[in-house]
Write a protein that holds these residues in place. Sequence first.
Motif, PDB file in Angstrom:
ATOM      1  N   CYS A  22       0.806  -1.215   0.000  1.00 41.59           N
ATOM      2  CA  CYS A  22       0.000   0.000   0.000  1.00 41.59           C
ATOM      3  C   CYS A  22       0.843   1.270   0.000  1.00 41.59           C
ATOM      4  O   CYS A  22       0.313   2.354  -0.182  1.00 41.59           O
ATOM      5  N   GLY A  23       2.150   1.141   0.217  1.00 45.77           N
ATOM      6  CA  GLY A  23       3.009   2.309   0.127  1.00 45.77           C
ATOM      7  C   GLY A  23       3.184   3.066   1.428  1.00 45.77           C
ATOM      8  O   GLY A  23       3.934   4.035   1.484  1.00 45.77           O
ATOM      9  N   LYS A  24       2.523   2.628   2.501  1.00 47.28           N
ATOM     10  CA  LYS A  24       2.704   3.286   3.789  1.00 47.28           C
ATOM     11  C   LYS A  24       4.050   2.888   4.379  1.00 47.28           C
ATOM     12  O   LYS A  24       4.610   1.860   4.008  1.00 47.28           O
ATOM     13  N   PRO A  25       4.577   3.686   5.306  1.00 47.59           N
ATOM     14  CA  PRO A  25       5.833   3.316   5.967  1.00 47.59           C
ATOM     15  C   PRO A  25       5.698   1.966   6.659  1.00 47.59           C
ATOM     16  O   PRO A  25       4.715   1.705   7.344  1.00 47.59           O
ATOM     17  N   ALA A  26       6.702   1.110   6.449  1.00 46.46           N
ATOM     18  CA  ALA A  26       6.640  -0.235   7.010  1.00 46.46           C
ATOM     19  C   ALA A  26       6.778  -0.203   8.521  1.00 46.46           C
ATOM     20  O   ALA A  26       7.451   0.659   9.084  1.00 46.46           O
ATOM     21  N   ASP A  27       6.170  -1.176   9.188  1.00 44.97           N
ATOM     22  CA  ASP A  27       6.262  -1.288  10.639  1.00 44.97           C
ATOM     23  C   ASP A  27       7.330  -2.323  10.971  1.00 44.97           C
ATOM     24  O   ASP A  27       7.482  -3.332  10.292  1.00 44.97           O
ATOM     25  N   ALA A  28       8.084  -2.053  12.044  1.00 47.72           N
ATOM     26  CA  ALA A  28       9.196  -2.937  12.392  1.00 47.72           C
ATOM     27  C   ALA A  28       8.722  -4.350  12.706  1.00 47.72           C
ATOM     28  O   ALA A  28       9.432  -5.316  12.494  1.00 47.72           O
ATOM     29  N   ALA A  29       7.507  -4.475  13.214  1.00 47.68           N
ATOM     30  CA  ALA A  29       6.990  -5.783  13.605  1.00 47.68           C
ATOM     31  C   ALA A  29       6.555  -6.612  12.408  1.00 47.68           C
ATOM     32  O   ALA A  29       6.441  -7.825  12.489  1.00 47.68           O
ATOM     33  N   THR A  30       6.308  -5.951  11.292  1.00 50.76           N
ATOM     34  CA  THR A  30       5.771  -6.675  10.138  1.00 50.76           C
ATOM     35  C   THR A  30       6.557  -6.361   8.873  1.00 50.76           C
ATOM     36  O   THR A  30       6.019  -6.436   7.780  1.00 50.76           O
ATOM     37  N   LEU A  31       7.830  -5.993   9.036  1.00 53.10           N
ATOM     38  CA  LEU A  31       8.651  -5.693   7.867  1.00 53.10           C
ATOM     39  C   LEU A  31       8.574  -6.796   6.827  1.00 53.10           C
ATOM     40  O   LEU A  31       8.517  -7.960   7.185  1.00 53.10           O
ATOM     41  N   PRO A  32       8.623  -6.457   5.545  1.00 47.77           N
ATOM     42  CA  PRO A  32       8.713  -5.085   5.030  1.00 47.77           C
ATOM     43  C   PRO A  32       7.343  -4.447   4.824  1.00 47.77           C
ATOM     44  O   PRO A  32       7.237  -3.490   4.070  1.00 47.77           O
ATOM     45  N   PHE A  33       6.347  -4.991   5.508  1.00 51.48           N
ATOM     46  CA  PHE A  33       5.001  -4.462   5.302  1.00 51.48           C
ATOM     47  C   PHE A  33       4.606  -3.540   6.440  1.00 51.48           C
ATOM     48  O   PHE A  33       5.242  -3.521   7.493  1.00 51.48           O
ATOM     49  N   CYS A  34       3.531  -2.793   6.249  1.00 49.11           N
ATOM     50  CA  CYS A  34       3.100  -1.838   7.259  1.00 49.11           C
ATOM     51  C   CYS A  34       2.202  -2.501   8.282  1.00 49.11           C
ATOM     52  O   CYS A  34       1.999  -1.979   9.369  1.00 49.11           O
ATOM     53  N   SER A  35       1.661  -3.660   7.946  1.00 54.00           N
ATOM     54  CA  SER A  35       0.733  -4.316   8.859  1.00 54.00           C
ATOM     55  C   SER A  35       0.601  -5.784   8.483  1.00 54.00           C
ATOM     56  O   SER A  35       1.006  -6.209   7.398  1.00 54.00           O
TER      57      SER A  35
END
Length: 64
Positions: A22-35
């Motif tokens: 989706c292009g949002k900043p990735a979250d450290a817990a779910t890298l490389p995804f945001c969620s």
Amino acid sequence: MPAKPPEDAGAPKPPPKPCPVCGKPADAATLPFCSKRCRDVDLNRWLSGHYVIPGRPTDPEDAE
Ligand SMILES: [Zn+2]
């Protein structure tokens, strides 16, 4: 006086890469995804065969 180094003195953190879904900043817990949701979306794409590796014909002998 207390010797407290500034927090910005260390190596700068690289900016978070955008979520490939989706292009949002990735979250450290779910890298490389945001969620987790986007991670599932990407996984479903793989399972659905939307991602194809170009230039590599299907060869049974090449399977590992
Ligand atoms: Zn996302």
